[in-house]
Design an enzyme around this catalytic site. Structure first.
Site, mmCIF file in Angstrom:
data_model
loop_
_atom_site.group_PDB
_atom_site.id
_atom_site.type_symbol
_atom_site.label_atom_id
_atom_site.label_comp_id
_atom_site.label_asym_id
_atom_site.label_seq_id
_atom_site.Cartn_x
_atom_site.Cartn_y
_atom_site.Cartn_z
ATOM 1 N N ASP A 210 33.813 49.117 37.701
ATOM 2 C CA ASP A 210 34.496 49.795 36.599
ATOM 3 C C ASP A 210 34.707 51.257 36.961
ATOM 4 O O ASP A 210 33.884 51.850 37.659
ATOM 5 C CB ASP A 210 33.682 49.696 35.302
ATOM 6 C CG ASP A 210 34.549 50.049 34.105
ATOM 7 O OD1 ASP A 210 35.226 49.153 33.587
ATOM 8 O OD2 ASP A 210 34.594 51.230 33.720
ATOM 9 N N ARG B 180 42.869 43.639 35.862
ATOM 10 C CA ARG B 180 41.797 43.013 35.056
ATOM 11 C C ARG B 180 41.789 41.494 35.190
ATOM 12 O O ARG B 180 41.482 40.792 34.222
ATOM 13 C CB ARG B 180 41.932 43.392 33.575
ATOM 14 C CG ARG B 180 41.745 44.860 33.269
ATOM 15 C CD ARG B 180 40.254 45.219 33.291
ATOM 16 N NE ARG B 180 40.073 46.572 32.823
ATOM 17 C CZ ARG B 180 39.728 46.892 31.569
ATOM 18 N NH1 ARG B 180 39.522 45.956 30.683
ATOM 19 N NH2 ARG B 180 39.583 48.146 31.240
ATOM 20 N N ARG C 98 37.196 38.714 30.693
ATOM 21 C CA ARG C 98 36.718 37.877 29.584
ATOM 22 C C ARG C 98 37.606 36.718 29.182
ATOM 23 O O ARG C 98 37.171 35.865 28.406
ATOM 24 C CB ARG C 98 36.464 38.758 28.349
ATOM 25 C CG ARG C 98 35.217 39.594 28.502
ATOM 26 C CD ARG C 98 35.199 40.689 27.479
ATOM 27 N NE ARG C 98 36.331 41.588 27.720
ATOM 28 C CZ ARG C 98 36.613 42.659 26.983
ATOM 29 N NH1 ARG C 98 35.860 42.942 25.957
ATOM 30 N NH2 ARG C 98 37.634 43.428 27.274
ATOM 31 N N TYR D 201 37.892 60.244 29.804
ATOM 32 C CA TYR D 201 36.751 59.521 29.226
ATOM 33 C C TYR D 201 35.532 60.423 29.108
ATOM 34 O O TYR D 201 34.774 60.357 28.142
ATOM 35 C CB TYR D 201 36.414 58.285 30.057
ATOM 36 C CG TYR D 201 37.301 57.102 29.739
ATOM 37 C CD1 TYR D 201 37.136 56.381 28.556
ATOM 38 C CD2 TYR D 201 38.315 56.710 30.596
ATOM 39 C CE1 TYR D 201 37.950 55.309 28.251
ATOM 40 C CE2 TYR D 201 39.135 55.633 30.301
ATOM 41 C CZ TYR D 201 38.951 54.939 29.123
ATOM 42 O OH TYR D 201 39.755 53.878 28.805
ATOM 43 N N ARG E 90 28.541 36.617 31.933
ATOM 44 C CA ARG E 90 28.285 37.729 31.012
ATOM 45 C C ARG E 90 27.317 37.340 29.896
ATOM 46 O O ARG E 90 26.636 38.212 29.342
ATOM 47 C CB ARG E 90 29.609 38.242 30.429
ATOM 48 C CG ARG E 90 30.337 39.198 31.331
ATOM 49 C CD ARG E 90 29.708 40.606 31.312
ATOM 50 N NE ARG E 90 30.049 41.321 30.087
ATOM 51 C CZ ARG E 90 29.225 41.613 29.105
ATOM 52 N NH1 ARG E 90 27.960 41.253 29.179
ATOM 53 N NH2 ARG E 90 29.629 42.254 28.043
HETATM 54 O O1 CP3 Z 1 40.783 44.288 37.497
HETATM 55 C C1 CP3 Z 1 39.697 43.687 37.673
HETATM 56 O O2 CP3 Z 1 39.547 42.480 37.441
HETATM 57 C C2 CP3 Z 1 38.558 44.458 38.303
HETATM 58 C C3 CP3 Z 1 37.626 45.008 37.409
HETATM 59 C C4 CP3 Z 1 37.964 46.193 36.513
HETATM 60 C C5 CP3 Z 1 37.266 46.402 35.290
HETATM 61 N N1 CP3 Z 1 37.630 47.611 34.801
HETATM 62 C C6 CP3 Z 1 36.275 45.481 34.693
HETATM 63 C C7 CP3 Z 1 35.959 45.562 33.254
HETATM 64 C C8 CP3 Z 1 38.824 47.269 36.692
HETATM 65 C C9 CP3 Z 1 39.832 47.511 37.788
HETATM 66 C C10 CP3 Z 1 38.599 48.174 35.606
HETATM 67 C C11 CP3 Z 1 39.285 49.469 35.477
HETATM 68 C C12 CP3 Z 1 39.134 50.209 34.221
HETATM 69 N N2 CP3 Z 1 38.008 50.355 33.457
HETATM 70 C C13 CP3 Z 1 40.159 50.994 33.649
HETATM 71 C C14 CP3 Z 1 41.523 51.207 34.228
HETATM 72 C C15 CP3 Z 1 42.459 50.103 33.964
HETATM 73 C C16 CP3 Z 1 42.789 49.887 32.516
HETATM 74 O O3 CP3 Z 1 42.546 48.784 32.043
HETATM 75 O O4 CP3 Z 1 43.331 50.804 31.907
HETATM 76 C C17 CP3 Z 1 39.628 51.560 32.472
HETATM 77 C C18 CP3 Z 1 40.375 52.459 31.513
HETATM 78 C C19 CP3 Z 1 38.266 51.159 32.378
HETATM 79 C C20 CP3 Z 1 37.291 51.565 31.343
HETATM 80 C C21 CP3 Z 1 36.816 50.415 30.539
HETATM 81 N N3 CP3 Z 1 35.955 49.441 31.001
HETATM 82 C C22 CP3 Z 1 37.132 50.102 29.193
HETATM 83 C C23 CP3 Z 1 38.058 50.911 28.320
HETATM 84 C C24 CP3 Z 1 36.454 48.930 28.865
HETATM 85 C C25 CP3 Z 1 36.362 48.236 27.528
HETATM 86 C C26 CP3 Z 1 37.613 47.751 26.982
HETATM 87 C C27 CP3 Z 1 38.107 46.491 27.619
HETATM 88 O O5 CP3 Z 1 39.333 46.388 27.856
HETATM 89 O O6 CP3 Z 1 37.330 45.608 27.848
HETATM 90 C C28 CP3 Z 1 35.753 48.512 30.028
HETATM 91 C C29 CP3 Z 1 34.931 47.301 30.184
HETATM 92 C C30 CP3 Z 1 35.327 46.348 31.237
HETATM 93 N N4 CP3 Z 1 35.688 46.694 32.525
HETATM 94 C C31 CP3 Z 1 35.360 44.926 31.116
HETATM 95 C C32 CP3 Z 1 35.742 44.423 32.378
HETATM 96 C C33 CP3 Z 1 35.880 42.997 32.780
HETATM 97 C C34 CP3 Z 1 34.958 44.123 29.880
HETATM 98 C C35 CP3 Z 1 33.475 44.193 29.759
HETATM 99 C C36 CP3 Z 1 32.829 42.965 29.192
HETATM 100 O O7 CP3 Z 1 32.671 41.951 29.910
HETATM 101 O O8 CP3 Z 1 32.400 43.037 28.036
#
Ligand code: CP3
Length: 345
Positions: A72, A23, A27, A147, A36
């Site tokens: 994502d 990640r 943010r 999910y 964003r």
């Molecule tokens: O790593 C990176 O920088 C690449 C981008 C990336 C995102 N999601 C962007 C994202 C990657 C590799 C993921 C994987 C992902 N997505 C996982 C597996 C890794 C982990 O963290 O467990 C999971 C479970 C998700 C599902 C997901 N997407 C959730 C649960 C959420 C919301 C909660 C949170 O932590 O933000 C997201 C949204 C998300 N995916 C954001 C980002 C940058 C935040 C969205 C925003 O800008 O509001």
């Protein structure tokens, strides 16, 4: 030139340990937040120029050794007819998969979902310096199915576990459908220029021991088999609370296993030997403390790596949005300036 991170993942002795963060584009970064403010999350994922721009921000700021394509894991669910929205940050699935009929309705993915992510990868490979690795990714099947069944994030994923126990054949069918969909998606990222793949099995720790062996692992193995013998190296993020399953995760045949923060790296290396490379595993909350504490925790963690091993430095899970970017700089620098024992003696 093979990037440092890829050489390390192949088990070569490298001049230093490579570093990146799960990640890392997100943010906690001002540039990300500015984009964003104008662009909804899913639109950002599907707009290659913008997705590439946010992917590059942590490389430019912290000189990370690997970039992970901005996308994502839930894009795949959406492409399979399980519609996903991000109403207030967290994912929300309006119609979760809870019955056999629901599983049947999950369809082959609409191929258009791959094209924008592949285009992001192409832009990135063009723009990234050759010494930086480019990581493509997807969920591992269990986590994506969790999910789909749960409908969103959950404390205990009880609906998923209940479904797997009440309807094992349907749950397995869902895992297989998802595994088969992930293969061409991962391959498309490799064809576009990703040199490494990471599978995120974030919630695999929710599966009981039997479910893990009979369903979670075979689904991962199905993806690996689908990728074929000539695939690029794969890292499995084994999941939160899964460190006791390290040997099983390593036994899937992946090249790397990414660990949560529960494990001491010396113990982990003692358990896997040379079977896989290990990635991780600083507790992401350490980055909320002070530069001095971060440095001390990094010295302690890197000191656990046995002489002769090339560690892939990372966090034990994704970086938290509350993290000060200056603290990420301390983390990255601590990894980049650390000299493994074998090289200094
Ligand atoms: O790593 C990176 O920088 C690449 C981008 C990336 C995102 N999601 C962007 C994202 C990657 C590799 C993921 C994987 C992902 N997505 C996982 C597996 C890794 C982990 O963290 O467990 C999971 C479970 C998700 C599902 C997901 N997407 C959730 C649960 C959420 C919301 C909660 C949170 O932590 O933000 C997201 C949204 C998300 N995916 C954001 C980002 C940058 C935040 C969205 C925003 O800008 O509001």
């Amino acid at each position: 030139m093979t990037p440092l991170f890829e050489r390390a993942l192949k088990g070569e002795a490298t001049e230093r340990f490579p570093v990146w963060m799960m990640r890392q584009a997100g943010r906690y970064l001002p540039g990300y937040r500015a984009i964003r403010a104008k662009t909804p999350f899913l639109e950002l994922c599907r707009t290659p120029e913008l997705a590439a721009e946010v992917t590059l921000e942590p490389i430019e700021l912290f000189d990370m050794d690997a970039a992970i394509v901005f996308a994502d894991i839930l894009l795949t669910a959406d492409a399979m007819g399980v519609e996903v929205a991000f109403p207030n940050g967290g994912p929300k699935i309006q119609s979760p998969v809870r019955t056999e009929a629901d599983v049947e309705r999950v369809h082959d993915p609409d191929p258009s979902w791959m094209t924008s992510v592949a285009e992001t990868v192409r832009i990135l490979r063009r723009e990234l310096p050759a010494e930086k690795a480019l990581i493509g990714f997807s969920a591992a099947p269990f986590t994506l199915c969790a999910y789909m069944v749960e409908g969103g994030t959950s404390r205990d994923f009880w609906q998923t576990r209940a479904f797997a126990h009440a309807n094992p054949a349907a749950f397995r069918r869902l895992l297989e459908k998802v595994a088969d969909a992930l293969v061409p998606y991962l391959q498309a990222q490799v064809e576009a220029g990703a040199g490494v793949l990471q599978l995120f099995d974030t919630w695999a720790g929710m599966a009981d021991a039997s479910l893990y062996r009979t369903a979670v692992l075979p689904a991962i193995e199905r993806v690996l088999a689908g990728l074929g013998p000539d695939r690029v190296p794969v890292i499995l993020f084994a999941g939160i609370g899964c460190s006791h399953r390290l040997e099983l995760a390593a036994g899937t045949g992946v090249e790397g296993v990414s660990l949560d923060w529960a494990t001491n790296l010396a113990d982990a290396y003692a358990r896997v030997g040379d079977r896989v490379r290990l990635q991780g595993n600083l507790d992401p909350t350490v980055l909320l403390s002070s530069p001095e504490h971060i440095q001390a925790e990094m010295d302690a963690m890197l000191g656990q790596v046995p002489a002769g091993k090339t560690h892939l430095v990372n966090l034990g899970h994704g970086v938290l949005k509350e993290t000060p970017p200056e603290h990420v700089a301390v983390f990255a620098k601590a990894a980049q300036t650390f000299r493994p024992e074998a090289l200094t003696s």
